[in-house]
Each structure stands twice: as C-alpha cells, then as structure tokens.
Design a protein around this motif. Structure first.
Motif, short mmCIF file in Angstrom:
data_model
loop_
_atom_site.label_atom_id
_atom_site.label_comp_id
_atom_site.label_asym_id
_atom_site.label_seq_id
_atom_site.Cartn_x
_atom_site.Cartn_y
_atom_site.Cartn_z
N UNK A 51 -7.46 -48.60 49.10
CA UNK A 51 -8.80 -48.55 49.42
C UNK A 51 -10.14 -47.60 49.40
N UNK A 52 -9.28 -46.97 50.47
CA UNK A 52 -9.73 -46.14 51.74
C UNK A 52 -9.94 -44.62 50.96
N UNK A 53 -8.87 -44.80 50.62
CA UNK A 53 -8.06 -42.87 49.60
C UNK A 53 -8.97 -42.58 48.44
N UNK A 54 -9.04 -43.93 47.70
CA UNK A 54 -10.41 -44.12 46.64
C UNK A 54 -11.87 -43.71 46.88
N UNK A 55 -11.66 -44.09 47.50
CA UNK A 55 -13.16 -44.07 48.02
C UNK A 55 -13.53 -42.68 48.62
N UNK A 56 -12.65 -41.77 49.24
CA UNK A 56 -13.05 -40.60 49.76
C UNK A 56 -12.69 -39.43 48.51
N UNK A 57 -11.80 -40.16 47.28
CA UNK A 57 -11.87 -38.84 45.94
C UNK A 57 -12.89 -39.75 45.30
N UNK A 58 -13.73 -40.51 45.42
CA UNK A 58 -14.96 -40.75 44.66
C UNK A 58 -16.17 -40.02 45.15
N UNK A 59 -16.06 -39.77 46.62
CA UNK A 59 -17.04 -38.91 47.48
C UNK A 59 -16.52 -37.52 46.51
N UNK A 60 -14.91 -37.42 46.59
CA UNK A 60 -15.26 -35.71 46.75
C UNK A 60 -15.73 -35.64 45.01
N UNK A 61 -15.63 -36.31 44.47
CA UNK A 61 -16.18 -35.99 42.97
C UNK A 61 -17.75 -35.88 43.28
N UNK A 62 -18.05 -36.44 43.82
CA UNK A 62 -20.02 -36.68 44.02
C UNK A 62 -20.43 -35.22 44.32
N UNK A 63 -19.05 -34.28 45.24
CA UNK A 63 -19.95 -33.14 46.09
C UNK A 63 -19.30 -32.27 44.93
#
Length: 415
Positions: free
Chosen positions: A72-84
């Motif tokens: 869950x935490x990894x997916x959240x980070x990847x989602x933030x990475x896509x937004x950046x």
C-alpha cells in the motif's frame, strides 16, 4: 556558494506516521529549496509547518500510521511520483520510510532517485538487536546488551545485572503501535525491572542495556552522507548539550565540535557494513574506559541535520541531491562552534538540566553562529504554524514526556 544544484530534479520528503511538528523536514525543504530545487513533501494535512514553507512546491496530504502494508505504501509513493512527473530524489525522515525504500528499490527505481543499499541493511540498523550484532561483528564499542526472549530470561538477567539498567524497544517500528516501554527507560532495581516486565507479555520486545552514568558520559552525534562506494562525501561531528526528555530524547541544543577520532570510527564502521546514503549516529563517550559507544544508527536524515554545514555550503541533504544528480560534492571543513537550537523543546530542557547540574565539557563557551530549527527570516510561516499547533497540545505533550521519563527513572520506588 561554490556549486549549483540541478534544478530540473525535484526532491520529495518521505515521512510515515503522525508527527506533524517535525523540524527536520522543514530544514530539508529550506536547504534544497534555497538552491532552487523544487520541493515536495508528504504531510499529515495542509497546515503542518512543512506544508506552509515558502520553499515547498506542493504538499501531498497523506495520513499514514507507518504500520500499513508495504504494498500500500509503495503504491502511494508511485502515485505521488506520477503526479510529480519527473525523476525525484527521495529524502526519508524516519526509519519506516528508509526501510521501505531499501526493501522495494526495484519497484521505486523508475520515478525516484535514492542511494542503492543492501535491501535488509536499514532494517537491521534500525533494530537495537541488529545494530548490536553488527557492532560486535565489526569490533565497534557498544553498551553491553541483553535480548530476553521470555519473562524467565528477564528474571535470569535481573539476578546478575548491575543496576541501574536501561530498557529500550527492540525494534524501532513499535513506536507506531504498542511499545513495551516509552523510549529509553532507566530502571534502578531488580524489583522495578520485574514489575515492568510482567506487562511485556510472553515475548518481551525489549533490550536490556548497561547504564552509562551521566556524570561519566558525553553524548556525541555524527551526520554524514556516504556515496555508492561507501566513501564519505560529507561527514560532521558534534556534541549534544541538551535533549528532551532529558538525556534520553530528541536533540534540543547541540554544537559542532571537531572530533577526528569519532569521525574515523564512524567512517570505518560504515565502510565495513557497506552502507550508502545519509546516516545519523548517536554515540556516548564513556569516560570510565575512554570509548565511544554506539547507541543508535539512523539510516536516514536526522532532525538536527541543519546543525552541520561545511564552509562550502554543503549539508548531508545537499550532498545527497548533488551526488544522485551526478554533480560533484565540494569539499569543505565543518563550521566548528556553530550551534543548533530547537526552540519549542530547548527551554524545558534547559530548566531540567539546570536542576540536575549537568554540563557538557566540550561545548564551546560562545557559539560562532546559531541555526534555529523553526524560525527563519526568509521563511517565517513554519515557525508561526508550529506555535499555533504546539502551544496547548505541545505543552501537555512535553509534560507527559517528562512524567514518563520521571516514572521510568523512579521505577524502583514502585518495585
């Protein structure tokens, strides 16, 4: 300043858990933001001090406990990475974040930049037992430590122990759930230890450690950034003057003090274990045997890292960004005599230390300069936000920390 950062590569402050008043994150945002690096941060809400910094491009509001499933935490980070939308340097501010990044390097390597390290090493370093075993393996001094597996083990330890002793949680991560003890707990008698141990369950999640008397000890810190070949690109040494809770908590007041022996010890140990990245080490000098004993190895940025900056303008967060973006890290001596003050906890710490009569022999008589944790003329809102969030609940929290520290120190009275 004799260098320029790559302004095309942003950085993301990664923190898990609920601790909005974190001056280390604010310091990292300011440090890189002043160089023109776009800064992003994970925050508990839109009104934390970090979220209010003028140097923050965007806050990603994401409430976590630090105990969520890793996926869950990894997916959240990847989602933030896509937004950046572009490769971003990760700056973890807690063990949970540092361990997650290390253990999921392949999944995070696309959108993010971070030092490569043996995947299991940060978790081992964050564990009191894991760190002690590495110290023994590599001949690094550490306080004598026991790891009881059952209540009977605690009883056996109590029969031969020299009191007082110190109890600590074995794993760093339990602070987000149900810790066996609240931080570092000093226990003065056998009866006091056994009384506490009855509440630790069938498998005590604690380590029991020799107590290094305050009158015979000094608290030192090392902050450094090690490149991929475990070569230090920036390495600093300093001495703690005060912490909160007293003698056992977060640094409240510290000075930069040159200590070549300590720097050499830290560099050799990090090279032996092969760690890469930012480190924050706590050591206690034991005057009884003349040894620096390693207490904590934080495999990430420390909250007081802004105490340390070289004459060339490099701190450990800047060294991280420069190295990961392929730029040289300029050499430079540390600013000896510089001090760091955490405004909201140094006043109660000062009062407590004056009452105890404790002093730090190596602290300079006069500071060559002062770095405040919260207040900055070019970025005042984090300080104002800290005050607004701190005054009522913060004073209550400080009092609770003090009471917890006092109860831990006086366990024998109830034993």
């Amino acid at each position: 300043m004799p260098f320029e950062a790559d302004r095309d590569v942003p950085a993301l402050i990664v923190k898990f858990g609920d601790y909005p008043l974190h001056h280390g994150g604010v310091g990292a945002i300011r440090s890189l933001g002043r160089l023109g690096v776009p800064m992003y941060a994970i925050t508990e809400d839109a009104y934390t001090p970090a979220a209010c910094s003028r140097y923050l491009t965007r806050a990603f509001v994401w409430r976590t406990r630090g105990t969520e499933d890793a996926g869950h935490l990894v997916e959240g980070l990847l989602r933030i990475g896509r937004r950046i939308g572009r490769p971003t340097v990760l700056v973890p501010t807690d063990e949970e974040a540092a361990v997650l990044i290390a253990e999921h390097q392949d999944a995070l390597a696309g959108p993010f930049l971070f030092p490569r390290v043996a995947p299991g090493l940060p978790r081992q370093l964050a564990s009191k037992q894991g760190l002690y075993e590495l110290c023994v393996e590599h001949g690094v001094p550490a306080p004598a430590t026991s790891f009881p597996q059952t209540y009977e083990d605690v009883v056996a330890f109590a029969e031969q122990a020299r009191f007082p002793v110190v109890a600590k949680n074995r794993e760093a991560f339990v602070r987000r759930s149900r810790p066996a003890v609240n931080g570092t707990t000093r226990i003065t008698t056998r009866e006091g230890l056994l009384t506490l141990a009855r509440d630790w369950g069938e498998r005590p999640g604690v380590v029991l450690q020799e107590y290094l008397p305050r009158e015979q000890a000094e608290d030192w810190i090392v902050h450094a950034y090690f490149a991929q070949d475990a070569t230090p690109q920036a390495l600093f040494t300093g001495v703690k003057v005060r912490s909160w809770p007293p003698h056992a908590g977060m640094t409240a007041h510290a000075y930069v003090v040159d200590n070549p022996e300590l720097a050499d010890l830290a560099e050799r140990f990090v090279k032996q274990i092969g760690f890469t990245g930012i480190v924050d080490l706590d050591l206690r000098y034991d005057r009884r045997d003349g040894q620096y004993k390693l207490l904590d190895f934080n495999p990430r940025m420390g909250a007081q890292f802004r105490l340390f900056e070289s004459e060339s303008g490099v701190d450990v967060v800047r060294a991280l960004h420069l190295d990961l973006t392929g730029r040289p890290v300029p050499a430079g001596e540390q600013r000896s005599g510089h001090r760091f003050v955490v405004e909201n906890i140094d006043l109660p710490a000062l009062l407590a230390y004056r009452r105890s009569g404790y002093t730090t022999p190596h602290a300079p008589a006069r500071a060559t300069g002062t770095e405040l944790a919260w207040l900055a003329a070019d970025d005042p809102l984090p300080f104002v936000t800290m005050l607004a969030r701190f005054v009522r609940p913060g004073v209550k929290h400080l009092y609770q920390l003090w009471r917890t520290h006092r109860r831990g120190s006086a366990t024998s009275a109830r034993g």
